[in-house]
Design an enzyme around this catalytic site. Structure first.
Site, short mmCIF file in Angstrom:
data_model
loop_
_atom_site.label_atom_id
_atom_site.label_comp_id
_atom_site.label_asym_id
_atom_site.label_seq_id
_atom_site.Cartn_x
_atom_site.Cartn_y
_atom_site.Cartn_z
N ARG A 109 -1.56 2.06 -3.33
CA ARG A 109 -2.71 2.93 -3.62
C ARG A 109 -2.45 3.68 -4.90
O ARG A 109 -1.42 4.34 -5.03
CB ARG A 109 -2.80 3.94 -2.46
CG ARG A 109 -4.14 4.09 -1.90
CD ARG A 109 -4.16 4.95 -0.68
NE ARG A 109 -3.52 6.25 -0.78
CZ ARG A 109 -3.97 7.32 -0.15
NH1 ARG A 109 -5.06 7.25 0.60
NH2 ARG A 109 -3.34 8.47 -0.22
N THR A 113 -6.72 7.50 -8.30
CA THR A 113 -8.03 7.00 -7.85
C THR A 113 -8.05 6.67 -6.36
O THR A 113 -9.12 6.55 -5.76
CB THR A 113 -8.42 5.72 -8.61
OG1 THR A 113 -7.48 4.69 -8.24
CG2 THR A 113 -8.35 5.91 -10.12
N ASP A 205 3.71 10.42 4.24
CA ASP A 205 3.70 9.08 3.62
C ASP A 205 4.51 8.12 4.49
O ASP A 205 5.74 8.22 4.57
CB ASP A 205 4.30 9.17 2.20
CG ASP A 205 4.14 7.86 1.46
OD1 ASP A 205 4.56 6.81 1.99
OD2 ASP A 205 3.57 7.86 0.35
N ASP A 208 7.35 6.00 2.72
CA ASP A 208 8.52 6.80 2.37
C ASP A 208 9.33 7.16 3.62
O ASP A 208 10.57 7.16 3.59
CB ASP A 208 8.09 8.09 1.66
CG ASP A 208 7.71 7.84 0.21
OD1 ASP A 208 8.10 6.78 -0.33
OD2 ASP A 208 7.03 8.69 -0.38
#
Ligand code: PRP
Ligand code: URA
Length: 214
Positions: A109, A113, A205, A208
């Site tokens: 991603r 944006t 995340d 991660d």
């Protein structure tokens, strides 16, 4: 439980799943435990989502007599994680269906944006003859899942399911509306997205946390 009037969406409700998702959210859950939880949750989700896996009869000899009895036809099943975080869910399902083929779709991603960018793909052959299960723990804006499903359809997949652990309402509705012909299975529906398009309360995340990269 069905979500609103989206007939292709199932919000999973098993208490074991909810319990493990709570542990997953905790910022104090370390990488090793996080990875185990993702695998266990994937297994529990698969148990509920894969109720229609294709079976084939084989002969088996019990201590009493021979009989025909069904086993899963792994040749007709493909698991497709969206890299990176979807990788964390693969082992849980592969444990249940060791014969499943595994394909990969690499998407990241864009941090500004939030649009998905494709960087890798390798899928098993004859997707049109397989149940294709696409995996990603997080369904945020829905951009990555929508693109991954579009891609497997382009490769001729016809029977598709998407399994995620946490979804936002925005992402879930976008995916269900763009691809009304697939089954979508969600471990928990969260409140929504923040200004960075992260799911709230979410778990941070996922990539991660699985791979220890932050
Ligand atoms: C995360 C996650 C999904 C995607 C969800 O991946 O694993 O693939 O974001 O967001 P979306 O619904 O808004 O598209 P990311 O792009 O961070 O890549 P990574 O797994 O390699 O960290
Ligand atoms: N990707 C993640 O890993 N987490 C989010 O909350 C949103 C996208």
């Amino acid at each position: 439980m069905q979500y609103k009037n989206y007939k292709n969406v199932v919000i999973l409700e098993h208490p074991l799943l909810k319990h493990k998702i709570t542990l997953l959210r905790d910022k104090n859950t370390g990488t090793t435990e996080f990875r185990s939880l993702i695998e266990e949750i994937a297994m529990l989700e698969a148990y509920e989502a894969l109720w229609d896996l294709p079976l084939v009869d084989v002969e088996v000899e019990t201590p009493i007599e021979k009989c025909m009895s069904p086993v899963i036809d792994g040749k007709k099943f493909a698991i497709v994680p969206i890299l990176r975080a979807g990788l964390g869910m693969v082992n849980g399902i592969h444990t249940l269906v060791p014969g499943a083929k595994v394909g990969h779709i690499g998407l990241y991603r864009d941090p500004e944006t939030h649009e998905p960018h494709a960087y890798y793909s390798k899928l098993p052959e004859q997707l049109d003859q397989r149940l294709v299960v696409v995996l990603d723990p997080m369904l945020a804006t829905g951009g990555s899942a929508v693109e991954a499903i579009r891609f497997v359809k382009e490769q001729k997949a016809q029977q598709i399911k998407f399994l995620c652990i946490i979804a936002s309402p925005e992402g879930l509705e976008r995916l269900a509306e763009t691809h009304p012909d697939i089954g979508i299975y969600v471990g928990n529906l969260d409140r929504g997205l923040n200004e960075n398009a992260y799911i709230c309360p979410g778990l941070g995340d996922a990539g991660d946390r699985i791979f220890g990269t932050k």
